[in-house]
Structures are given as C-alpha cells and as structure tokens.
Design a protein around this motif. Structure first.
Motif, PDB file in Angstrom:
ATOM      1  N   LEU A  88      -9.614 -12.389 -68.864  1.00  9.59           N
ATOM      2  CA  LEU A  88      -9.394 -11.222 -69.356  1.00  9.59           C
ATOM      3  C   LEU A  88      -7.922 -10.574 -69.464  1.00  9.59           C
ATOM      4  O   LEU A  88      -7.261 -10.461 -70.437  1.00  9.59           O
ATOM      5  N   ILE A  89      -7.363 -10.844 -68.311  1.00  9.17           N
ATOM      6  CA  ILE A  89      -5.757 -10.589 -68.413  1.00  9.17           C
ATOM      7  C   ILE A  89      -5.076 -11.595 -69.291  1.00  9.17           C
ATOM      8  O   ILE A  89      -4.095 -11.318 -69.809  1.00  9.17           O
ATOM      9  N   GLY A  90      -5.440 -13.014 -69.236  1.00  7.07           N
ATOM     10  CA  GLY A  90      -4.941 -13.951 -69.856  1.00  7.07           C
ATOM     11  C   GLY A  90      -4.966 -13.760 -71.232  1.00  7.07           C
ATOM     12  O   GLY A  90      -4.054 -13.868 -72.047  1.00  7.07           O
ATOM     13  N   ILE A  91      -6.224 -13.283 -71.841  1.00 10.52           N
ATOM     14  CA  ILE A  91      -6.355 -13.164 -73.191  1.00 10.52           C
ATOM     15  C   ILE A  91      -5.472 -11.844 -73.981  1.00 10.52           C
ATOM     16  O   ILE A  91      -4.939 -11.882 -74.673  1.00 10.52           O
ATOM     17  N   VAL A  92      -5.861 -10.739 -72.980  1.00  2.00           N
ATOM     18  CA  VAL A  92      -5.136  -9.511 -73.408  1.00  2.00           C
ATOM     19  C   VAL A  92      -3.711  -9.696 -73.530  1.00  2.00           C
ATOM     20  O   VAL A  92      -2.948  -9.502 -74.692  1.00  2.00           O
ATOM     21  N   LEU A  93      -3.186 -10.167 -72.482  1.00  2.00           N
ATOM     22  CA  LEU A  93      -1.793 -10.408 -72.254  1.00  2.00           C
ATOM     23  C   LEU A  93      -1.163 -11.482 -73.086  1.00  2.00           C
ATOM     24  O   LEU A  93      -0.247 -11.291 -73.972  1.00  2.00           O
ATOM     25  N   LEU A 172      -1.889 -14.419 -64.803  1.00  2.00           N
ATOM     26  CA  LEU A 172      -0.646 -14.159 -65.537  1.00  2.00           C
ATOM     27  C   LEU A 172      -0.115 -15.469 -66.081  1.00  2.00           C
ATOM     28  O   LEU A 172       0.591 -15.983 -67.206  1.00  2.00           O
ATOM     29  N   ASN A 173      -0.660 -16.710 -65.449  1.00  2.00           N
ATOM     30  CA  ASN A 173      -0.500 -18.133 -65.782  1.00  2.00           C
ATOM     31  C   ASN A 173      -0.938 -18.275 -66.862  1.00  2.00           C
ATOM     32  O   ASN A 173      -0.558 -18.815 -67.883  1.00  2.00           O
ATOM     33  N   GLU A 174      -2.327 -17.895 -67.054  1.00  2.00           N
ATOM     34  CA  GLU A 174      -3.168 -18.235 -68.263  1.00  2.00           C
ATOM     35  C   GLU A 174      -2.551 -17.411 -69.479  1.00  2.00           C
ATOM     36  O   GLU A 174      -2.785 -17.981 -70.408  1.00  2.00           O
ATOM     37  N   ALA A 175      -2.068 -16.234 -69.320  1.00  2.00           N
ATOM     38  CA  ALA A 175      -1.539 -15.557 -70.317  1.00  2.00           C
ATOM     39  C   ALA A 175      -0.475 -16.244 -71.364  1.00  2.00           C
ATOM     40  O   ALA A 175      -0.383 -16.325 -72.360  1.00  2.00           O
ATOM     41  N   ALA A 176       0.094 -17.219 -70.330  1.00  2.00           N
ATOM     42  CA  ALA A 176       1.337 -17.814 -70.933  1.00  2.00           C
ATOM     43  C   ALA A 176       0.685 -18.930 -71.834  1.00  2.00           C
ATOM     44  O   ALA A 176       1.224 -18.978 -73.051  1.00  2.00           O
ATOM     45  N   ALA A 216      -7.759 -14.604 -87.384  1.00  2.00           N
ATOM     46  CA  ALA A 216      -7.232 -15.379 -86.154  1.00  2.00           C
ATOM     47  C   ALA A 216      -8.264 -16.098 -85.093  1.00  2.00           C
ATOM     48  O   ALA A 216      -8.310 -17.281 -84.751  1.00  2.00           O
ATOM     49  N   MET A 217      -9.355 -15.175 -84.942  1.00  2.00           N
ATOM     50  CA  MET A 217      -9.999 -15.522 -83.770  1.00  2.00           C
ATOM     51  C   MET A 217     -10.933 -16.919 -84.012  1.00  2.00           C
ATOM     52  O   MET A 217     -11.179 -17.435 -83.178  1.00  2.00           O
ATOM     53  N   ARG A 218     -11.109 -17.223 -85.402  1.00  2.00           N
ATOM     54  CA  ARG A 218     -11.695 -18.273 -85.806  1.00  2.00           C
ATOM     55  C   ARG A 218     -11.114 -19.470 -85.067  1.00  2.00           C
ATOM     56  O   ARG A 218     -11.465 -20.544 -84.626  1.00  2.00           O
ATOM     57  N   VAL A 219      -9.689 -19.677 -85.076  1.00  2.00           N
ATOM     58  CA  VAL A 219      -8.822 -20.384 -84.654  1.00  2.00           C
ATOM     59  C   VAL A 219      -8.562 -20.281 -83.241  1.00  2.00           C
ATOM     60  O   VAL A 219      -8.540 -21.433 -82.302  1.00  2.00           O
ATOM     61  N   ILE A 220      -8.371 -19.008 -82.681  1.00  2.00           N
ATOM     62  CA  ILE A 220      -8.310 -18.896 -81.197  1.00  2.00           C
ATOM     63  C   ILE A 220      -9.407 -19.148 -80.386  1.00  2.00           C
ATOM     64  O   ILE A 220      -9.391 -19.607 -79.455  1.00  2.00           O
ATOM     65  N   GLY A 225     -12.272 -21.024 -75.450  1.00  2.00           N
ATOM     66  CA  GLY A 225     -13.342 -21.327 -74.679  1.00  2.00           C
ATOM     67  C   GLY A 225     -13.124 -22.689 -73.753  1.00  2.00           C
ATOM     68  O   GLY A 225     -13.442 -22.612 -72.506  1.00  2.00           O
ATOM     69  N   ASN A 226     -12.338 -23.528 -74.160  1.00  2.00           N
ATOM     70  CA  ASN A 226     -11.639 -24.804 -73.373  1.00  2.00           C
ATOM     71  C   ASN A 226     -10.857 -24.069 -72.210  1.00  2.00           C
ATOM     72  O   ASN A 226     -11.157 -24.458 -70.787  1.00  2.00           O
ATOM     73  N   GLU A 227     -10.169 -23.073 -72.581  1.00  2.00           N
ATOM     74  CA  GLU A 227      -9.514 -22.325 -71.323  1.00  2.00           C
ATOM     75  C   GLU A 227     -10.452 -21.811 -70.191  1.00  2.00           C
ATOM     76  O   GLU A 227      -9.972 -21.923 -69.172  1.00  2.00           O
ATOM     77  N   THR A 228     -11.415 -21.135 -70.860  1.00  2.00           N
ATOM     78  CA  THR A 228     -12.352 -20.421 -69.976  1.00  2.00           C
ATOM     79  C   THR A 228     -12.907 -21.455 -68.913  1.00  2.00           C
ATOM     80  O   THR A 228     -13.179 -21.236 -67.677  1.00  2.00           O
TER      81      THR A 228
END
Ligand SMILES: Nc1ncnc2c1ncn2[C@@H]1O[C@H](COP(=O)(O)OP(=O)(O)OP(=O)(O)O)[C@@H](O)[C@H]1O
Ligand SMILES: [Mg+2]
Lengths: 326, 254
Positions: A88-93, A172-176, A216-220, A225-228
């Motif tokens: 959640l933090i990763g995606i929003v940030l 915070l790492n994921e956000a990057a 953009a979501m289509r590409v994001i 999903g992989n990141e999760t």
C-alpha cells in the motif's frame, strides 16, 4: 512451379497433378525435440517424487502436524499484513513519486529522483535494520518548527515497533521500485489523452485521476502483481528484526527442535506457494478490469466462459489428435 | 457589429529557433465558420492549438471572447494565468482532434458526461439526457455503451464532436478532423459539421477538404510557412486566387 522444385509427395511422377481440395491431407509439423524434453522432465519428476516418498528426512507426518500450527497461522497473518501494508505504501508513494518525477518543477522532480536513487541503491535488509535502530539515532520524535517551539514529542521506541519498522523498511523501499513502474505506465499514455482532457477544461489533477492513471494501470498492474508476489517472500527478511512472520514462525519452532527444520521449511514453502497462487489469480482479474476498452478485452467473454471455451477447444483438439492417431 | 469571438493580431510562435507562426492576424465573428487551408507544415494546427492555449504564443495578441488567451491583464501588466484559470477558459472552447483522442477506457456515454459532471458539476442524470440528445444529433443513438475501440473512425470522430459539444462551448476548433479517416467515412463527419455550422456554431476548421470549405465556410484563410498569404470568401479565394503560392497550392489539391 518449376521442374526443379522438390516434389511434395513421394510419388515419383515428375508432374504431380494437384488433387481436389477435399482430397488434400494436412500433415502437421513434427516436433521430435519436444519428446526428448518430455522424457527428460518426466525422468527428473520421477526422481523427485521418488525422493519425496522414500526419503524419510522429509518427515511428512510433521509437515502435516505443523501445517495448521497456531504459530504458523499467526505467522501467515503477519506476513500478509506486512505485504499488504508495505505494498500500500509502495503503490501510493510510488505513484506520487512518479508524478513528482514528471513535474516541470526541477526541485520536485529531483527530489523524486534522489528518493529512488537512495532507496534502490541500498539493500532492503540494511534499510530494515536501519529503521529498527532508528531509536539510536533519534530517541525522541517531535513535531514542531526547527529551532522553534515543538508541539508534540513521542518516544521513538514506542512509535517505531518492530512491526512498524518492518512496514516502513519494506514499504519505503518498494516505493522506489513502484515509482519507476508507475512512471513507465504514465509515459505509456498517449499525449493526445492529456490534450483531450485539457481541452475539455479538466485540470491536471482531475485529468490524471480520471483519464491518465486508469489507462496507465493497464501497464502498471502486471509488474505490480510481480512486485506483490515478490514482497510476500521478501517480507521474510523481517526475521532479522525479530518479527515472527511465516518464515519467522517456522524458524522459532525448529530452533527448539532442530530435527524439525526440513518439515517446517516445507510447511512454510507450501503456504507461500498457496498465497502466491491466490495472488496470481487476483492479478488476472485486475488486469481484465483495467484492460477495458482495448479491442482484446472487449471481445473476450467472461473468465468462466473463456475457460469453458478453452476446455471445449482442448477436447476438440484431443479428439482430433486421437482421431489422427497421435 | 458584435465583438469578434476570436481575434488574432500578429500572433507569433516558435519551437526552439524555428518560427512556425510569423505574425498571424485574423478574426472570427460569432456564428461564423473560418476554414484554414494550407500545405503541410504551414502552421494550421499550431495556430488552432494556440487558440485554446495548448501552445503558448511568443508574441502578438490573441483574444477569445474578448479575453486574452493565457494572460490576465491588470493595468499595463500581463499576468500569466494559473493552470486552473486556463482550464476554466477552455470550458468555453471545444476542440476536435485529428486522431479523435477519445478516452479508450470509457464508454461513449462516459466520454460524453465526464467533463460536464466533473468539471462543470452538471447533475449526472441531466448530463446523460443531454448526452443522449447529442448522440442523436451526430447520428449515434444507441451506441452509448460501446467503447471507442468498437467504433469505426468516422463514428469515433462523431463521438468526439459530441463530447466537445457536451460542454456547451461558444467556439469549436477542428484540427483536420477528417484527415485520419478512410475516404468513405469523411462524408459522415463533414455532414455533422455542416449541421453544426447551420445551427449557428462559431467554428475554426483546419482542413484539406476544399469542398467542405467552399460550401460551409464564411471566411477562408490560406496559410503558408507561418503567414496568412491570402484570405477572403471561400468562393473568391478558390476560384480566383491572387497570390502565386495560393495558385500553386490549389492547383495541387483541387
Ligand atoms: N511540438 C513541436 N515541436 C517542434 N516543432 C513543431 C511542434 N509542433 C509543430 N512543429 C513544427 O511546426 C510546423 C507547423 O506544424 P503544424 O502542425 O502547425 O502544421 P500544419 O499546417 O498543421 O500541417 P499538417 O497539414 O501536416 O497538419 C511544422 O514544421 C512542425 O514540424
Ligand atoms: Mg496539422
């Protein structure tokens, strides 16, 4: 056709007359290498299964016994909470950073760049330990004006518990990483979409929220999903700050009885596999949702129907192959 | 005589060191249709985009409905407008693009009601009813649930026109609305535009369709290399061009 052409059939007659269309038989391309691959894979699989059954070190009775152990189950809850909050933090940030990165204001875009540079440039393990030992750096955290009055002060140790440190470190790492993924998504949207939104009197924020981001979501989504899925497993690093997630729980149990190490690692692996499988299914549905309006998805049926159609086609293929004697 | 809706005086625009508009002057009165013709690269699109501030002008004056485009005047000072003020002005100016630029993730109906409800705050039900009327006007009743990808180019462009009209603009800008279409689809879009002109809409149309210009335009300008070479009634310009460059261009396209 010239006379030099290789004859298509074994018929030696030099001028092979073309038979009527309905008399022609299609011979599919043969794939001999595939059968070699099948043989190799089958052999390896057989060896693995043999070991799983015969080798007593797997200790399947313990795997079964600990599969729903309460420590394991609460470890799963911690893993899921960590993964959910960190993502959640990763995606929003990450999205905010991506938008900042594309800002015309150089201070804003450089800040976003520097964030990604720092958090991608240091190991997440180090970041976790850093957040965990944050109290050594600042024993108190306060809100106020620098060199001026402070409004409220917290004790760092009570604010940054190991769980909070874990969520912060991972998130915070994921956000990057997410910021790069989101940026690629935003850039994938045609410039004409920005202009069309602007021409309708939509402001930058409204256009971003209603027009640009949904496209953009289509590409994001696929890489997210992989990141999760990756996060689900990376979150096991929190054992270094003493959190009992799934891996931590397994470790706690076998640290008291070393002979349980293999069965408990198997328990953890099976649970991780179950969770990643569920996540992959969720990703499939999200991708469909945000693929709306592309030709590919508008012509697709619902997933159930698609599966049915696929099975039907498969059965058709199978029976055709059976008929052909393959 | 009422105030012109669009008034350009010596409008200049450069991209880097290339001057694309070298002092364009023209005016469009309310209810009039102005067609801009000219060879590729002459600056038609750039000028049209300047009118709703998709491009910023570098010199001259450009007024829409009596307001400077992109600036607020206070005494002898010109203040650059903030994003929100620019957006506000654009509500009154509809724009139709060469490549339609419909929102692909929204249905036809959603495309039409998005800006009225989200920008102007029109109640959803009212926006839907108005959108239905507009779809009827462009001959697409019953296609409200379709996604843009399911429509032909001509249908998409008609939806794009309806989407722009949904904001009830005072002025409609068309940037070569038919040049991305298959020849057999051009007619249906031009017909919609003709009806719109008959209804009294003020329009600025960059186009290569000389037949349309002759039939519909009140005023025509021929642009070449960033200047207005010739302007006048379309019949006069087309039948009796005064300048060599106009003659050369017309001999190629007619
Ligand atoms: N964003 C931009 N950056 C740099 N140059 C540009 C840009 N947009 C347009 N130009 C240049 O400005 C000139 C005028 O372009 P414009 O698109 O206005 O021509 P046009 O008359 O509409 O031509 P066409 O009939 O091909 O659409 C061209 O030389 C083009 O290369
Ligand atoms: Mg153009």
């Amino acid at each position: 056709m010239t006379q030099k052409a290789v004859p298509l059939s074994k018929d030696p007659t030099p001028r092979d007359p073309m038979p009527a269309a309905e008399d022609l038989v299609v011979v599919p391309v043969r794939h001999p290498l595939r059968w070699v691959a099948v043989a190799v894979v089958a052999l390896l699989a057989a060896m693995l299964i043999h070991s799983l059954i015969v080798n007593p070190a797997w200790q399947w009775s313990y795997v079964q016994g600990y599969f729903t152990d309460h420590q394991i189950l609460s470890g799963i809850v911690v893993t899921l909470e960590l993964t959910g909050l960190a993502m959640l933090i990763g995606i929003v940030l990450g999205v905010i950073l991506a938008v900042m990165r594309m800002s015309p204001n150089p201070v804003v875009s450089t800040t976003a760049w520097a964030y990604a540079w720092f958090f991608r440039g240091t190991p997440v393990l180090v970041q976790l330990l850093f957040w965990y030992s944050f109290a050594y750096l600042f024993s108190n955290l306060s809100i106020g004006i620098p060199f001026g009055p402070t409004f409220h002060t917290w004790d760092t140790n009570s604010l940054i518990t190991p769980f909070v440190a874990g969520v912060l470190g991972l998130g915070l790492n994921e956000a990057a990483y997410m910021s790069e993924i989101a940026r690629a998504g935003l850039l994938s949207v045609n410039a004409g979409q920005h202009e069309a939104a602007a021409a309708l009197g939509m402001g930058r924020t409204l256009a971003l929220r209603r027009v640009i981001l949904p496209q953009a979501m289509r590409v994001i989504i696929p890489p997210t999903g992989n990141e999760t899925i990756s996060m689900l497993k990376t979150s096991s690093l929190v054992i270094v700050i003493g959190l009992n997630d799934l891996t931590g729980a397994a470790q706690t149990i076998y640290s008291q009885a070393t002979f349980l190490q293999i069965p408990l690692l198997v328990v953890a692996s099976i649970w991780y596999l179950i969770m990643t499988t569920i996540l992959s299914i969720g990703q499939y549905f999200l991708e469909r949702r945000f693929g709306r309006g592309t030709r590919r998805t508008t012509q697709q049926q619902r997933p159930g129907q698609r599966l049915l159609a696929k099975l039907r086609a498969q059965r058709h293929d199978d029976s055709a192959q059976a008929a052909a004697g393959v | 005589m009422s105030e012109p809706l669009v008034l350009a005086e010596g409008v200049r625009k450069s991209f880097g060191s290339v001057e694309v508009l070298c002092g364009i002057s023209l005016k469009v009165d309310p209810g009039q249709v102005l067609c801009i013709i000219g060879p590729s690269g002459s600056g038609k699109s750039t000028f049209i985009r300047c009118v709703n501030h998709l491009e910023k002008i570098d010199g001259g004056r450009l007024l829409v409905d009596g307001h400077l485009v992109g600036y607020r005047r206070a005494g002898n000072k010109l203040h650059e407008m903030r994003e929100s003020e620019i957006a506000k002005r654009r509500e009154d100016v509809g724009m139709v693009f060469q490549h339609f630029n419909l929102f692909p993730h929204m249905t036809v109906m959603q495309n039409l009601i998005e800006a009225p409800t989200k920008v102007k705050g029109v109640p959803k039900q009212q926006a839907i009813e108005e959108a239905r009327a507009l779809l009827k006007q462009v001959g697409l009743s019953g296609r409200e649930k379709a996604y843009p990808a399911e429509l032909s180019g001509g249908q998409q462009q008609r939806v794009a026109i309806a989407r722009a009209l949904a904001m009830k603009p005072k002025l409609m800008l068309f940037d070569e609305p038919t040049s991305a279409l298959d020849p057999e689809l051009v007619g249906e879009v031009l017909d919609v535009m003709k009806e719109l002109a008959k209804g009294g809409m003020t329009m600025v149309v960059g186009t290569h369709e000389m037949g349309f210009a002759r039939e519909v335009a009140d005023e025509m300008v021929f642009m070449d290399a960033g200047v207005v070479v010739e302007s006048g009634k379309p019949r006069e310009v087309l039948a009796n061009p005064q300048h060599e460059r106009t003659k050369a261009f017309l001999s190629k396209v007619l």
